[in-house]
Design a protein around this motif. Structure first.
Motif, PDB file in Angstrom:
ATOM      1  N   PRO A  83       0.882  -1.166   0.090  1.00 57.03           N
ATOM      2  CA  PRO A  83       0.051   0.078  -0.008  1.00 57.03           C
ATOM      3  C   PRO A  83       0.872   1.290   0.073  1.00 57.03           C
ATOM      4  O   PRO A  83       0.472   2.099  -0.725  1.00 57.03           O
ATOM      5  CB  PRO A  83      -0.888  -0.071   1.147  1.00 57.03           C
ATOM      6  N   GLU A  84       1.896   1.221   0.806  1.00 51.81           N
ATOM      7  CA  GLU A  84       2.854   2.587   0.695  1.00 51.81           C
ATOM      8  C   GLU A  84       3.453   2.671  -0.394  1.00 51.81           C
ATOM      9  O   GLU A  84       3.494   3.735  -0.936  1.00 51.81           O
ATOM     10  CB  GLU A  84       3.691   2.423   2.044  1.00 51.81           C
ATOM     11  N   ALA A  85       4.082   1.535  -1.284  1.00 51.51           N
ATOM     12  CA  ALA A  85       4.566   1.820  -2.618  1.00 51.51           C
ATOM     13  C   ALA A  85       3.809   2.184  -3.551  1.00 51.51           C
ATOM     14  O   ALA A  85       3.895   3.050  -4.356  1.00 51.51           O
ATOM     15  CB  ALA A  85       4.978   0.317  -2.914  1.00 51.51           C
ATOM     16  N   GLN A  86       2.130   1.955  -3.385  1.00 52.53           N
ATOM     17  CA  GLN A  86       1.365   2.426  -4.377  1.00 52.53           C
ATOM     18  C   GLN A  86       0.894   3.649  -3.921  1.00 52.53           C
ATOM     19  O   GLN A  86       0.853   4.768  -4.958  1.00 52.53           O
ATOM     20  CB  GLN A  86       0.157   1.458  -4.271  1.00 52.53           C
ATOM     21  N   LYS A  87       1.062   4.312  -2.779  1.00 54.40           N
ATOM     22  CA  LYS A  87       0.899   5.693  -2.519  1.00 54.40           C
ATOM     23  C   LYS A  87       2.042   6.320  -2.981  1.00 54.40           C
ATOM     24  O   LYS A  87       1.939   7.548  -3.570  1.00 54.40           O
ATOM     25  CB  LYS A  87       0.572   5.717  -1.124  1.00 54.40           C
ATOM     26  N   ALA A  88       3.111   5.760  -2.667  1.00 56.23           N
ATOM     27  CA  ALA A  88       4.341   6.615  -3.365  1.00 56.23           C
ATOM     28  C   ALA A  88       4.355   6.818  -4.844  1.00 56.23           C
ATOM     29  O   ALA A  88       4.629   8.001  -5.230  1.00 56.23           O
ATOM     30  CB  ALA A  88       5.570   6.195  -2.728  1.00 56.23           C
ATOM     31  N   ALA A  89       3.873   5.754  -5.418  1.00 54.93           N
ATOM     32  CA  ALA A  89       3.933   5.727  -7.021  1.00 54.93           C
ATOM     33  C   ALA A  89       2.953   6.780  -7.446  1.00 54.93           C
ATOM     34  O   ALA A  89       3.307   7.719  -8.269  1.00 54.93           O
ATOM     35  CB  ALA A  89       3.465   4.485  -7.384  1.00 54.93           C
ATOM     36  N   ASN A  90       1.742   7.046  -6.857  1.00 59.57           N
ATOM     37  CA  ASN A  90       0.954   7.957  -7.078  1.00 59.57           C
ATOM     38  C   ASN A  90       1.090   9.334  -6.815  1.00 59.57           C
ATOM     39  O   ASN A  90       0.871  10.259  -7.685  1.00 59.57           O
ATOM     40  CB  ASN A  90      -0.637   7.549  -6.547  1.00 59.57           C
ATOM     41  N   LEU A  91       1.604   9.560  -5.482  1.00 60.58           N
ATOM     42  CA  LEU A  91       1.678  11.023  -5.002  1.00 60.58           C
ATOM     43  C   LEU A  91       3.095  11.664  -5.138  1.00 60.58           C
ATOM     44  O   LEU A  91       3.505  12.598  -5.248  1.00 60.58           O
ATOM     45  CB  LEU A  91       1.082  10.986  -3.607  1.00 60.58           C
ATOM     46  N   LEU A  92       4.026  10.707  -4.698  1.00 62.26           N
ATOM     47  CA  LEU A  92       5.535  11.116  -4.686  1.00 62.26           C
ATOM     48  C   LEU A  92       6.369  10.867  -5.485  1.00 62.26           C
ATOM     49  O   LEU A  92       6.690  11.637  -6.475  1.00 62.26           O
ATOM     50  CB  LEU A  92       6.030  10.515  -3.169  1.00 62.26           C
TER      51      LEU A  92
END
Length: 484
Positions: A83-92
């Motif tokens: 989940p954190e990887a996907q969030k980072a891929a989208n936002l960061l």
């Protein structure tokens, strides 16, 4: 076409603009990609650091919720990292995020999680002109993460295919450069055309002026152009045109006077030729008495002397023109040739009933001069004075001495010279508007030869006259000739 000045100016300006554009393009092609790569790398580094921070924050949240929680790799893969990887891929990261298990040396082992921007995020990024950039690849090593008692893992965050605008930026820059180059080229050609017209326009007008002058319009002159170099060229053209037109007018005047002189000489030659022919024919018939024979001989002698005098004048004029009119300069008393010239004309003056008076200083007037030429000079002037002075008139020859120069003056009491003819009395073949025997018996060369003799002595000759008051010829011979 390429040889025309205006075309060359336009091509030069266009070439300068094109070279400047090429240099700018090369400089940007070398500088801009590196600058964009640096920006993309910094963005990827920031995204990797942010991804690591997200993971650390989520780990802290799980520990606070359950301090006894043991984080196995399965737990990390399923509950934390993905989940954190996907969030980072989208936002960061806005790119591909990969989280590996590794060691402190940065060696990558198992892949823990991987994510790329979802379809919505990808669409939004592409609308902003961003695209995945495969040249960007940054990895950041995190601190050891404890997953259980005495057990820790090393997470390594790899960010790749970051969405950047490098491709679109380079495309836009190249398009802008091409457009700016075409605009600059068009402006350069427009400005070059104006500059060429401003420069070549005066040259074209100068060319037209010279063409009209060459076709015979001697009054044609170049106007001012407000361009210093062209104005200087125009001034030189005008000076040349003035000199050439003056020379041509002088040649035309000489030609006209020569024609008139040839006509007069041809007419005058008929008299001695007719006299000599008549005398020869009568001698051949043997019907002349002694008195008649003597009379014809005297008249023939006069005509032969007249022809001899005319031929000598023509010969002297030819020598002057060819530069072989030598002077035998010697120091002497200028009174001597004055007295000799007056004495030589005394008999003619007596025959015509004219008084000839010489006035010379009592002391010698020493000067360097050519005696024979001075005699010729005075003979011409006194002869002209006697020819135009009526019976009962007077001719005065004066000599004055001064420290700077000696002055000769020949004055007569003749009919005078019209004011309009004074500037031309020393011209060759010019005999004025006087009519009668005086004009018919002249050659129009005596005064021209007199002026040449004076100028060769370094002096000046002037005439002052008015109708009805006689004429005065003044010759100034400078004293410096004495030491030459």
């Amino acid at each position: 076409m390429i040889q025309r000045l205006n075309v060359r100016l336009v091509l030069i300006l266009a070439s300068v603009a094109l070279v400047a554009l090429l240099v700018s393009s090369v400089a940007l092609s070398q500088i801009l990609p590196g600058y964009l790569d640096d920006l993309a790398t910094r963005r990827a580094t920031t995204a990797a650091l942010g991804t690591r921070l997200l993971v650390e924050v989520r780990v802290d949240a799980f520990r606070q919720a359950d301090p006894t929680l043991v984080m196995t790799k399965e737990f990390l893969n399923t509950r934390l990292l993905s989940p954190e990887a996907q969030k980072a891929a989208n936002l960061l990261a806005q790119g591909t995020v990969q989280i590996y298990y590794g060691d402190e040396q940065g060696n990558l082992f198992d892949l823990a999680a991987q994510a790329s921007p979802d379809s919505d995020t990808d669409a939004k990024l592409r609308q902003q002109g961003l695209e995945p950039d495969p040249s960007v690849n940054v990895q950041i090593r995190s601190d050891p993460l404890e997953v259980g008692p005495d057990e820790a893992v090393e997470l390594i965050f790899v960010i790749s295919n970051v969405y950047t605008n490098r491709a679109t930026t380079l495309q836009r820059v190249n398009g802008t450069l091409i457009g700016a180059g075409l605009a600059a080229l068009a402006v350069a050609m427009f400005v070059g055309t104006l500059a060429a017209r401003r420069l070549t326009g005066p040259l074209a007008r100068l060319r037209r002026a010279s063409s009209r002058f060459a076709q015979g319009d001697l009054d044609e002159r170049a106007p001012a152009f407000a361009i210093m170099e062209v104005d200087e060229l125009g001034q030189q053209f005008n000076v040349m045109a003035d000199r050439l037109s003056d020379s041509l007018r002088m040649l035309q005047a000489d030609r006209d006077r020569l024609r008139e002189f040839v006509a007069d000489v041809s007419h005058e030659l008929r008299t001695p030729i007719a006299a000599l022919r008549t005398f020869t024919e009568l001698q051949h018939d043997g019907q002349l008495e002694e008195a008649q024979r003597r009379e014809f001989l005297e008249r023939s002698t006069e005509q032969i002397s007249r022809l001899e005098w005319m031929s000598n004048n023509l010969l002297d004029l030819s020598r002057i023109d060819s530069g072989i009119f030598p002077l035998d300069m010697r120091s002497g008393d200028l009174r001597d040739p004055v007295r000799s010239a007056v004495e030589a004309q005394a008999e003619i003056a007596e025959q015509r009933g004219i008084s000839v008076v010489s006035r010379v200083p009592t002391s010698p007037v020493m000067l360097r001069f050519d005696r024979e030429r001075i005699l010729q000079l005075l003979g011409n002037l006194i002869g002209n004075a006697l020819k135009f002075t009526p019976r009962g008139g007077e001719v005065i020859v004066e000599l004055a001495d001064a420290p700077e120069a000696a002055t000769l003056i020949v004055r007569d009491s003749g009919p005078g010279i019209p004011e309009a003819e004074l500037p031309r009395v020393f011209d060759r073949f010019f005999r004025g508007t006087n009519v009668g025997e005086a004009r018919a018996s002249g050659s129009g060369l005596g005064l021209a030869i007199a002026r040449s003799i004076v100028e060769m002595h370094g002096g000046q000759i002037e005439v002052a006259s008015a109708v009805g008051t006689g004429s005065t010829f003044t010759i100034t011979l400078p004293r410096e000739q004495e030491g030459s």
